[in-house]
Design a protein around this motif. Sequence first.
Motif, PDB file in Angstrom:
ATOM      1  N   THR A 264      52.775   5.838  13.598  1.00  0.00           N
ATOM      2  CA  THR A 264      52.454   4.426  13.797  1.00  0.00           C
ATOM      3  C   THR A 264      51.208   4.102  12.983  1.00  0.00           C
ATOM      4  OG1 THR A 264      51.129   4.959  15.740  1.00  0.00           O
ATOM      5  CG2 THR A 264      53.444   4.352  16.117  1.00  0.00           C
ATOM      6  N   HIS A 265      50.915   2.810  12.890  1.00  0.00           N
ATOM      7  CA  HIS A 265      49.705   2.408  12.179  1.00  0.00           C
ATOM      8  C   HIS A 265      49.007   1.330  12.995  1.00  0.00           C
ATOM      9  CE1 HIS A 265      46.928   2.112   8.894  1.00  0.00           C
ATOM     10  NE2 HIS A 265      47.146   0.819   8.765  1.00  0.00           N
ATOM     11  N   VAL A 266      47.688   1.454  13.095  1.00  0.00           N
ATOM     12  CA  VAL A 266      46.877   0.494  13.844  1.00  0.00           C
ATOM     13  C   VAL A 266      46.030  -0.301  12.844  1.00  0.00           C
ATOM     14  CG1 VAL A 266      45.170   0.179  15.662  1.00  0.00           C
ATOM     15  CG2 VAL A 266      46.814   2.072  15.807  1.00  0.00           C
ATOM     16  N   PHE A 267      46.283  -1.616  12.767  1.00  0.00           N
ATOM     17  CA  PHE A 267      45.530  -2.498  11.886  1.00  0.00           C
ATOM     18  C   PHE A 267      44.379  -3.141  12.661  1.00  0.00           C
ATOM     19  CE2 PHE A 267      49.794  -2.403  10.148  1.00  0.00           C
ATOM     20  CZ  PHE A 267      49.612  -2.406   8.771  1.00  0.00           C
ATOM     21  N   ASP A 268      43.284  -3.393  11.979  1.00  0.00           N
ATOM     22  CA  ASP A 268      42.214  -4.230  12.527  1.00  0.00           C
ATOM     23  C   ASP A 268      42.664  -5.674  12.347  1.00  0.00           C
ATOM     24  OD1 ASP A 268      39.932  -5.758  13.054  1.00  0.00           O
ATOM     25  OD2 ASP A 268      38.599  -4.175  12.364  1.00  0.00           O
ATOM     26  N   LEU A 269      42.997  -6.329  13.447  1.00  0.00           N
ATOM     27  CA  LEU A 269      43.590  -7.666  13.378  1.00  0.00           C
ATOM     28  C   LEU A 269      42.672  -8.673  12.712  1.00  0.00           C
ATOM     29  CD1 LEU A 269      46.113  -9.268  14.206  1.00  0.00           C
ATOM     30  CD2 LEU A 269      44.982  -9.798  16.368  1.00  0.00           C
ATOM     31  N   GLY A 274      46.193 -14.065   7.596  1.00  0.00           N
ATOM     32  CA  GLY A 274      47.571 -14.545   7.676  1.00  0.00           C
ATOM     33  C   GLY A 274      48.486 -13.494   8.256  1.00  0.00           C
ATOM     34  N   GLY A 275      49.776 -13.605   7.937  1.00  0.00           N
ATOM     35  CA  GLY A 275      50.754 -12.645   8.434  1.00  0.00           C
ATOM     36  C   GLY A 275      50.929 -11.474   7.486  1.00  0.00           C
ATOM     37  N   LEU A 276      51.883 -10.592   7.829  1.00  0.00           N
ATOM     38  CA  LEU A 276      52.174  -9.421   7.022  1.00  0.00           C
ATOM     39  C   LEU A 276      53.493  -9.614   6.280  1.00  0.00           C
ATOM     40  CD1 LEU A 276      51.277  -6.515   9.500  1.00  0.00           C
ATOM     41  CD2 LEU A 276      49.852  -7.488   7.675  1.00  0.00           C
ATOM     42  N   THR A 277      53.567  -9.052   5.101  1.00  0.00           N
ATOM     43  CA  THR A 277      54.782  -9.079   4.300  1.00  0.00           C
ATOM     44  C   THR A 277      55.139  -7.644   3.915  1.00  0.00           C
ATOM     45  OG1 THR A 277      54.212 -11.239   3.370  1.00  0.00           O
ATOM     46  CG2 THR A 277      55.893  -9.964   2.211  1.00  0.00           C
ATOM     47  N   VAL A 278      56.385  -7.272   4.189  1.00  0.00           N
ATOM     48  CA  VAL A 278      56.889  -5.951   3.818  1.00  0.00           C
ATOM     49  C   VAL A 278      57.747  -6.128   2.572  1.00  0.00           C
ATOM     50  CG1 VAL A 278      58.246  -3.962   4.542  1.00  0.00           C
ATOM     51  CG2 VAL A 278      56.865  -5.203   6.221  1.00  0.00           C
ATOM     52  N   ARG A 279      57.335  -5.489   1.491  1.00  0.00           N
ATOM     53  CA  ARG A 279      58.033  -5.683   0.212  1.00  0.00           C
ATOM     54  C   ARG A 279      57.773  -4.492  -0.697  1.00  0.00           C
ATOM     55  NH1 ARG A 279      54.098  -6.920  -3.509  1.00  0.00           N
ATOM     56  NH2 ARG A 279      52.185  -7.971  -2.731  1.00  0.00           N
ATOM     57  N   TRP A 280      58.434  -4.543  -1.854  1.00  0.00           N
ATOM     58  CA  TRP A 280      58.155  -3.566  -2.899  1.00  0.00           C
ATOM     59  C   TRP A 280      56.920  -4.013  -3.670  1.00  0.00           C
ATOM     60  CZ3 TRP A 280      60.612   0.833  -2.417  1.00  0.00           C
ATOM     61  CH2 TRP A 280      61.889   0.869  -1.869  1.00  0.00           C
ATOM     62  N   ALA A 281      56.168  -3.037  -4.169  1.00  0.00           N
ATOM     63  CA  ALA A 281      54.943  -3.368  -4.892  1.00  0.00           C
ATOM     64  C   ALA A 281      55.269  -4.026  -6.234  1.00  0.00           C
ATOM     65  CB  ALA A 281      54.112  -2.103  -5.123  1.00  0.00           C
ATOM     66  N   LYS A 282      54.300  -4.749  -6.744  1.00  0.00           N
ATOM     67  CA  LYS A 282      54.402  -5.335  -8.081  1.00  0.00           C
ATOM     68  C   LYS A 282      53.642  -4.452  -9.061  1.00  0.00           C
ATOM     69  CE  LYS A 282      54.481  -9.976  -6.056  1.00  0.00           C
ATOM     70  NZ  LYS A 282      53.764 -11.273  -5.929  1.00  0.00           N
ATOM     71  N   ALA A 321      41.397  -1.508   3.584  1.00  0.00           N
ATOM     72  CA  ALA A 321      41.077  -2.924   3.807  1.00  0.00           C
ATOM     73  C   ALA A 321      41.241  -3.337   5.265  1.00  0.00           C
ATOM     74  CB  ALA A 321      41.950  -3.808   2.913  1.00  0.00           C
ATOM     75  N   THR A 322      42.220  -2.772   5.977  1.00  0.00           N
ATOM     76  CA  THR A 322      42.474  -3.160   7.369  1.00  0.00           C
ATOM     77  C   THR A 322      42.314  -1.990   8.326  1.00  0.00           C
ATOM     78  OG1 THR A 322      44.830  -2.802   7.018  1.00  0.00           O
ATOM     79  CG2 THR A 322      44.012  -5.053   6.721  1.00  0.00           C
ATOM     80  N   ALA A 323      41.597  -0.949   7.917  1.00  0.00           N
ATOM     81  CA  ALA A 323      41.417   0.214   8.787  1.00  0.00           C
ATOM     82  C   ALA A 323      40.539  -0.138   9.978  1.00  0.00           C
ATOM     83  CB  ALA A 323      40.781   1.360   7.996  1.00  0.00           C
ATOM     84  N   VAL A 324      40.848   0.461  11.125  1.00  0.00           N
ATOM     85  CA  VAL A 324      40.055   0.224  12.331  1.00  0.00           C
ATOM     86  C   VAL A 324      38.728   0.966  12.212  1.00  0.00           C
ATOM     87  CG1 VAL A 324      42.034  -0.186  13.819  1.00  0.00           C
ATOM     88  CG2 VAL A 324      41.199   2.146  13.504  1.00  0.00           C
ATOM     89  N   THR A 325      37.699   0.397  12.802  1.00  0.00           N
ATOM     90  CA  THR A 325      36.370   1.009  12.845  1.00  0.00           C
ATOM     91  C   THR A 325      35.907   1.054  14.295  1.00  0.00           C
ATOM     92  OG1 THR A 325      35.177  -1.083  12.601  1.00  0.00           O
ATOM     93  CG2 THR A 325      35.897   0.030  10.559  1.00  0.00           C
ATOM     94  N   ILE A 331      43.456  -5.432  17.669  1.00  0.00           N
ATOM     95  CA  ILE A 331      44.279  -4.587  16.805  1.00  0.00           C
ATOM     96  C   ILE A 331      45.716  -5.074  16.797  1.00  0.00           C
ATOM     97  CG2 ILE A 331      42.854  -2.540  17.137  1.00  0.00           C
ATOM     98  CD1 ILE A 331      44.933  -1.540  19.158  1.00  0.00           C
ATOM     99  N   TYR A 332      46.432  -4.646  15.754  1.00  0.00           N
ATOM    100  CA  TYR A 332      47.872  -4.840  15.679  1.00  0.00           C
ATOM    101  C   TYR A 332      48.495  -3.462  15.499  1.00  0.00           C
ATOM    102  CZ  TYR A 332      52.485  -6.428  14.206  1.00  0.00           C
ATOM    103  OH  TYR A 332      53.849  -6.659  14.126  1.00  0.00           O
ATOM    104  N   VAL A 333      49.343  -3.087  16.439  1.00  0.00           N
ATOM    105  CA  VAL A 333      49.983  -1.775  16.405  1.00  0.00           C
ATOM    106  C   VAL A 333      51.386  -1.933  15.851  1.00  0.00           C
ATOM    107  CG1 VAL A 333      50.607   0.275  17.728  1.00  0.00           C
ATOM    108  CG2 VAL A 333      48.665  -1.104  18.439  1.00  0.00           C
TER     109      VAL A 333
END
Length: 804
Positions: A264-269, A274-282, A321-325, A331-333
Amino acid sequence: MQFPESWLRTFVNPGLGTDELSHRLTMAGLEVEETEPVAPPFSGIVVAHILEVEKHPDADKLRVCRVDDGSGEPLQIVCGAPNAAAGLKVPLARLGAVLPGGMKIGKAKMRGVESFGMLCSARELGLSQDHAGLLELDAQAAVGQSLRETLDLDDTLFTLKLTPNRADCLSILGVAREVSALTGSPLALPEALPAAVEIDDRLAVDVQAPDLCGRFAGRVIRGVNARAQTPDWMVSRLERAGQRSVSALVDISNYLMLELGRPTHVFDLQRIQGGLTVRWAKQGEQLELLNGQTVELAPDVGIIAAGDVVESMAGIMGGEATAVTLDTTDIYVEAAFWWPDAIMGKARRYKFSSEASHRFERGVDFQNIVRDLERITGLIQQVCGGQAGPIDDQSINLPERKPVQMRLQRCHRVLGVPVEQAEVERIFDSLDFAWECRDAVFSVVPPSYRFDIEIEEDLIEEVARIYGFERLPDQPPRAPAHMRVDPETLRGPHALRHAMAAMDYQEVVNFSFVQEDWEREYAGNADPIRLLNPIASQLAVMRSSLMAGLVDNICHNVNRKQPRVRVFELGRVFYRDASVRDGELSVAGVAQPQRLAGAAWGPALEEQWGAPTRQVDFYDVKKDVETLLGARAAQLCCQPAEHPALHPGRGAGLLLDGRAVGWLGELHPRLVQQADLAHAPVVFEIDVQALEVAPMPRPRELSRQPVAVRDMAFWVGANVLYQDLLNTLTQTIESDATLGIVQDIRLFDVWRDPSQAPAGGDKSMALRFWLQDEQVTLDDARVEQCMGRLLQALVDAHGARQRA
């Protein structure tokens, strides 16, 4: 994979000892590579409470401690640890205690003060290498209790050596499923009660790549205390599984991955815009990973982005960039199913590895994502508090679980044991397989966490594992023996290797990928086939010739003072060919023929008294090639031709029955100079197809009649080849029955007038003929008539003029 036995037994607790459990797992395919105790053996160590600490009267670095060991009366202990302080609970070795290594504790006097025991550090107990001070125990530890009981030191660490297909066992739950199926013991899943939804906060997630992410779920949790202390029991399990404690939120995420196999991944909300986008990298996007590495992403790498900011590498590692401290409060799990093909090999491309990618590229359970999210939510709230929002669960593109058929009769035939149908049904039930059986044919739907069940043999293997390999009879297979006769006209790779070895060549095996400049200089290949992921920067293209590798082998030996080198290699070369189509053993657009190449350098013969030393030359190696061809050597023609790797004028194309089959000649002087060789090697390379077929020997009766030998010398044009003359003579003999007495023809002399050589004048060639009849003795008239016809054939075809 490493884990403590005590953790496994919280899931399933069979009535087996450690050794028997280890053996059962190994025999079921989960090889237990090692078992070792958590702590080395010691005795007499208890939990003690330091009551008072005073300075030693005669030593600056020693302290005199009054310690309660639970016996009723405080003990006086002299200690030199800098962290010794009143109120601490620490390990105490009582009088008579035995430490790791066998040292026994007795009464001692230190600088005049008696000491009735020893306070211990972690290193003195063999628990770690920390010896900076006393091992500090939990404040709630019971005074006088055995330290082994307090810290659960009688536990055993299991190390499994898993095969790549068993990703489902990269967790305690996965191993517990196996133990339950093997022993019949009940499986106890960890508690995963739905969390109370106290807030309605959500985070918008847009999955734009269904071939990357098949399912995505997550929830918001606000008001967490990231500075909370990770529970000792969790820290202990993580450490014994090879994970160090970082912080509460990170520890919980790692714990769930080890427990349930769910990365799993825990984001610092608050750091997500904005929201999250799941995509292929550019192309050109960059990401700073949690390990501090900044990578440039390729279009085939999946990412999670917030707006234009890349937040993490999907299924591999989160971003900084969004790592928890420790200051994180909201948080967003996230828990998701990432397609294995989308994750496979990406971490290795960037020269790192992660626990998440190790699991996702092998396949992770896609059915129980919500349950696992509830489990991690409960752990977070238990340790860090917080209010949970609702779970957003998107199922975009999940794998289709197609039924796999297994014929019971086929299972019996493969295993050699008539396993009863009821036993097979019990085995499938124990593995939690959904199945049905009609006419002794099982149709099984694999569980969502088993990506290794695809064909009938996979199900037969499951039956064998759970039934027990030790129960299968140890009987040799029975099969009718049919003698196969190898065709005498065909020679395989091993026969060719033996033939080369018999001519004093030693075999080498070189990489099929080589330096790009080798292809350009040795093969004249300006467009070689490039590797997408070379093992070394200089080995970046596929070879289209074997010559460069052999020359490199010669240089390696010469640099080590070897006076004579003769090497060969039989292997494939690779070059572009638009006519090649996809097949079982072919790739569209890529030709992959087998070639046999050899190289000789140094003296033609080993140094000896019977022959003068001379360097190997073109004709020495040509003879080796003719020997390799055997009876077909008569059809071999060396035609002057230029090759990028060969000396101009000392290189030839090899023709067999008029078809080009390879090259032979001295190495080009430019390449000799580059290799820093004193003499030029002689190299050859031949298509293996030309060598695989040998004519069938034709036995005939030996004639008792004498042999007549005649020589013929004639003038021909400077450009006339000996092979052309030989072909003319051969065709003439085959077309005229009266010439059947000609048994052999050989060239023994070639002469040019030195004064006419620069102008390209005629050359003189002398041939020797052997003539013999099987029935009668040849007379001179018949021999001269035969020689006249042969000379006339050369005059008609090539304008030959007989020498006086």
